[in-house]
Enzyme design. Structure first.
Site, short mmCIF file in Angstrom:
data_model
loop_
_atom_site.label_atom_id
_atom_site.label_comp_id
_atom_site.label_asym_id
_atom_site.label_seq_id
_atom_site.Cartn_x
_atom_site.Cartn_y
_atom_site.Cartn_z
N GLY A 266 0.82 -1.21 0.00
CA GLY A 266 0.00 0.00 0.00
C GLY A 266 0.85 1.26 0.00
CB ALA A 267 1.77 3.67 1.60
CG MET A 268 8.19 2.18 3.13
SD MET A 268 7.89 0.90 4.39
CE MET A 268 9.05 1.43 5.63
CD GLU A 269 6.61 2.33 8.06
OE1 GLU A 269 5.92 2.00 7.07
OE2 GLU A 269 7.00 1.52 8.92
CG ASN A 270 10.40 5.10 2.97
OD1 ASN A 270 10.76 3.99 3.32
ND2 ASN A 270 9.67 5.30 1.89
CG HIS A 302 -0.93 2.65 8.41
ND1 HIS A 302 -1.38 1.73 9.32
CD2 HIS A 302 0.30 2.22 8.01
CE1 HIS A 302 -0.47 0.79 9.47
NE2 HIS A 302 0.57 1.06 8.67
CD GLU A 303 2.22 3.84 5.23
OE1 GLU A 303 3.28 3.72 5.89
OE2 GLU A 303 1.49 2.87 4.94
CD GLU A 325 3.38 -1.97 10.06
OE1 GLU A 325 2.31 -1.32 9.99
OE2 GLU A 325 4.42 -1.60 9.49
#
Ligand code: 7MF
Ligand code: ZN
Length: 883
Positions: A266-270, A302-303, A325
């Site tokens: 879905g996505a990534m929290e970098n 969320h991210e 998570e």
């Protein structure tokens, strides 16, 4: 197998890292072929480590050019490179390690590490992708301060982004340029990110609660610039919400989001540079459905929330994945509840948990929220870690109450900021801030399987006493037998004959006129309630206070009573679902006995009452009218009868729609889209109800007036929610107009890949005899590509997971198709191949013939020599003690 024998990694084998990396400086020389990565880092022996053997720095597929310690080039006999990485035999206590490697992002189809998507470069490092970029201790408990310099062609890559705050930028010879980034917050390398491309952005300024100004930007390919507003609104709302509800502010000068088309998840929290699957950024009313809009709001939040729960405080090791998570899902669920309708959000989350996580927990891939071992960590980004993990946080919030939960969270942020910690550390904060003993509660982290509560009740009219007897049972799961009883928060209410809550008291807790929270701790417990005037109707597990199954022998009268009166909105809905489930399962049994299927009058009446409920939100009425999914219903059968379940659902729909045709039409007309399109909760609820009614009506297949409604709603092209609702019903039909409408849709949206995904999905999910053949034909469509995960999910994934009748065809054609596609995908993208392979995990639940076909498909995968990702799924699925 491609990889030699895959080896399991165990939590019990955790050791602190042998070395720490305080600082790292990276320079990227981005090229269309052959990108050079220069790394300079400072390492020092970890005082907490006893390791004395040679030092392993992880690295995969790196073409090493040179290596130096403290500026001195190493000879080839001074180090060793193998599949795992770079071994340094006897490094100094402290040293500077520098190196140059060449990597090939242009050939990276696994979408892990540095890769190309469309015309840009981007990265995905969680969980272990950084080792495909350069040598590092690629584990989350090694946290470093990163400095990054990116160099690239100025024309093709005008935008150069990385984590943290921007630094110097400027021109270079040969039409190239550079940009530097500094991230002051130490972070594990899985949070590293880099993006280079020809992007446009929208921008917003956000002032934090303490008055600092942050620049927010969303970067997309130029033609998508008109689809970013909703994501930006969601981001600003999430930032404000985290300040208001957790006292957490953002901590850099800039926050960048980039949308990319090729993305595994879905996505990534970098840190400071979130990278998103474009599906979770891009939306316009004519291209995206209400569900898409809500998905974007939830994923953006969320991210963003990971900045504190994941980035500032991260995981010690990947067994602790749910630490970040589960907690972050809990936070995004609460955010979405506040943004829209709270009971509705709860219903959606519980539905996901029950249909998918419960199935995972009952199958061969069952594992605890904190797993004890894995072969491939990417296979453990599961519904258990995420969704059950969120329920485990929710239960603690409930046991503590809002004030003490907030105090516990404050303590967690205070105590562990800047550290890599465990779920035990989290629970310790919950205990310290509340005085609760949560040692038994921790079983939720350590044992797999969905507990079942067997409930029996009795009423003694003479003593005016009501008794509840509850026996808990935690089922065996692979490798885990005879589990101890859990600590379970069990919220209940008792309804009198008028449907009012009877005030309850038990021990120190009372119901405040509403629900009573019982805490189960024993294998069997009896709760006695005195002064109860009449036999009450129990409302059990209110608000779904724990992720358990309830086994109670409901009567139809009890369920109808709860449906009409329960003060708990969630349980009102759930009573309806239980009733529908009972009816549908009875119908399947009737069909199996060759009898005709019957729908009770009382059910039709209850649905009609719900339809005209003036108190309830429209969206809630839609949920009441939503039939339980085949996948969920199958869980209640000894052997899943997909065709029977499908037939029962269709028959029930037709019967009810026939009986309520005029009512449904009238409500549909009332709910028709009139004014301007809006996406607030009320408007979404209205559309959802309207389209649910359209679905019921469409089951009247020969009804020309109804079909005309579908055509009209499609033709109006008012918004994508309404268009898709009509299109999916048309795609399910055998009407001659079907092909023209599908062709019309494809013409309109040929240049919008995310919209074409919807077109692929409705065809893959259509219940028609030639669907599999259609899916194969669509794989040759110019808009399809096996290399793009969204396309794979939209077409192959939709058929395999969203079309039970087609996928579980008795002749095994669906299973054979799956094996074929998994094998085609595996060399390109093992993560996506492994996710797809999961569809066969629960093959033991079907009849003998299907079992044989499924086993054959699984064996075919294993014997073809697959990645460890697919190997782990297929081999566990075939294991003896799996179910
Ligand atoms: C909302 O968790 C809920 C779950 C890992 C990748 C995103 O932020 C993430 C990443 C996977 C599966 C689900 C989600 C994510 C990932 C996700 C996204 C939004 N750290 Br794999
Ligand atoms: Zn996450």
């Amino acid at each position: 197998m491609k990889d030699s024998t895959p080896r399991a990694i165990r939590l019990a084998d955790y050791r602190p890292p042998p070395y720490l990396i305080d600082r790292v400086s990276l320079r990227f020389d981005l090229r269309e072929t052959g990108t050079r990565v220069f790394s300079f880092m400072h390492l020092r022996r970890n005082p907490a480590s006893e390791a004395t053997e040679s030092l392993l720095l992880h690295g995969e597929g790196l073409d090493l050019q040179w290596l130096a310690i403290d500026g001195m080039r190493l000879d080839e006999d001074e180090y060793r490179v193998d599949d795992e990485g770079l071994h340094l035999p006897a490094p100094p206590e402290q040293f500077e390690l520098s190196s140059e490697v060449i990597i090939a992002p242009e050939a990276n189809t696994a979408l892990e590490g540095l890769y190309r998507s469309g015309g840009m470069f981007c990265t995905q490092c969680e969980a272990e992708g950084f080792r495909r970029i350069t040598w590092f201790l690629d584990r989350p408990d090694v946290m470093a301060v990163f400095d990054v310099r990116i160099e690239a062609d100025r024309e093709r890559y005008p935008v150069l982004l990385s984590n943290g705050n921007p630094g110097a930028a400027g021109e270079l010879p040969d039409g190239r340029h550079f940009a530097e980034w500094h991230d002051p917050h130490p972070k594990p390398c899985y949070l590293f990110a880099l993006v280079a491309g020809d992007l446009k952005h929208i921008e917003e300024r956000f002032t934090t609660a303490s008055g600092r100004e942050v620049v927010l930007r969303i970067h997309v390919e130029p033609h998508n610039i008109d689809k970013c507003e909703h994501a930006m609104r969601s981001l600003v709302a999430a930032m404000r919400w985290d300040e208001e509800h957790y006292g957490r502010e953002y901590d850099l000068e800039v926050f960048n989001i980039v949308a990319v088309d090729d993305f595994n998840m879905g996505a990534m929290e970098n840190k400071g540079l979130n990278i998103f699957n474009s599906k979770y950024v891009l939306a316009r009313p004519d291209t995206a459905t209400d569900t898409d809009f809500q998905g974007i709001e939830g994923v953006v939040a969320h991210e963003y929330f990971h900045n504190w729960t994941g980035n500032r405080i991260t995981c010690r090791d990947w067994f602790q994945l749910s630490l970040k998570e589960g907690l972050t899902v809990y936070r995004d669920q609460e955010f979405s509840a506040d943004m829209g309708s709270r009971p509705l959000k709860r219903i959606e989350d519980v539905r996901l948990l029950r249909t998918h996580q419960f199935a995972e927990d009952a199958g061969p891939m069952a594992h605890p929220v904190r797993p004890q071992s894995y072969i491939e960590i990417n296979n453990f980004y599961t519904l258990t870690v995420y969704e059950k993990g969120a329920e485990v946080v929710r239960m603690q919030a409930r046991l503590l109450g809002p004030k003490r939960f907030r105090a516990a969270m404050d303590r967690y942020f205070e105590r562990f900021d800047g550290q890599a910690v465990t779920t035990d550390d989290f629970v310790a904060c919950m205990e310290a801030a509340s005085g609760h003993d949560l040692s038994q509660f921790k079983h939720w982290y350590d044992y797999a399987g969905t507990p079942v509560l067997h409930v029996q009740d009795s009423y003694d009219a003479r003593k005016r006493r009501y008794t509840l007897k509850i026996r808990q049972e935690v089922p065996d799961t692979p490798g885990q037998h005879h589990k101890p009883p859990f600590h379970i928060p069990f919220a209940i209410g008792l309804l009198d004959g008028e449907g009012r809550d009877i005030p309850l008291r038990y021990g120190d807790s009372d119901s405040d006129g509403g629900s009573l929270l019982l805490e189960l701790r024993e294998r069997e417990e009896v709760f006695v309630f005195d002064d109860i005037e009449e036999r009450p109707t129990p409302s059990l597990l209110r608000g779904f206070s724990a992720p358990v199954k309830i086994d109670y022998d409901w009567s139809e009268e009890q369920l109808l009573h709860l449906m009409a009166h329960d003060s708990d909105g969630f349980n009102r809905w759930d009573a309806g679902q239980t009733l529908l489930r009972q009816v549908l399962l009875r119908m399947v049994a009737q069909r199996q006995e060759g009898a005709s299927m019957s729908v009770p009058e009382a059910l039709v009446g209850a649905l009609r009452t719900a339809l005209f409920d003036e108190q309830a939100e429209q969206a809630l009425i839609a949920e009441v009218l939503a039939l339980p999914a085949i996948g969920y219903l199958g869980d209640f059968m000894a052997v899943v009868d997909v065709d029977g379940l499908h037939a029962a659902r269709e028959h029930l729909k037709r019967t009810v729609a026939g009986a309520l045709r005029e009512d449904l039409l009238m409500r549909y007309e009332q709910l028709r889209e009139t004014g301007e399109y809006r996406i607030d909760a009320a408007a979404i609820g209205r559309r959802r109800l309207k389209n649910t009614l359209l679905g019921w009506l469409a089951s009247l297949e020969d009804d020309d007036a109804v079909f005309q409604l579908l055509l009209d709603q499609y033709g109006a092209q008012h918004n994508m929610t309404d268009v898709m609702a009509a299109l999916s019903l048309i795609a399910d039909s055998e009407r001659p107009e079907r092909e023209d409408i599908l062709a019309d849709f494809a013409r309109r949206w040929a240049n919008e890949p995310l919209v074409m995904d919807k077109w692929f999905s409705v065809q893959a999910m259509a219940v028609r005899p030639d669907t599999l053949a259609q899916v194969r034909t669509l794989m040759d469509h110019p808009a399809f590509a096996l290399t793009n995960p969204n396309r794979v999910r939209a077409l192959i994934g939709a058929f395999v997971n969203g079309n039970p009748v087609g996928f579980h065809a008795a002749d095994g054609s669906g299973y054979a198709f799956l094996a074929e596609q998994v094998l085609a995908l595996d060399p390109l993208n093992p993560q996506i191949a492994a996710r797809l392979a999961r569809a066969l995990a629960r093959w033991r639940r079907y009849d003998e013939q299907r079992q044989l076909h499924a086993q054959e498909a699984l064996r075919r995968m294993i014997s073809a020599g697959v990645s460890k990702d697919v190997y782990e799924i297929a081999s566990r699925s075939l294991q003896e003690d799996a179910e």
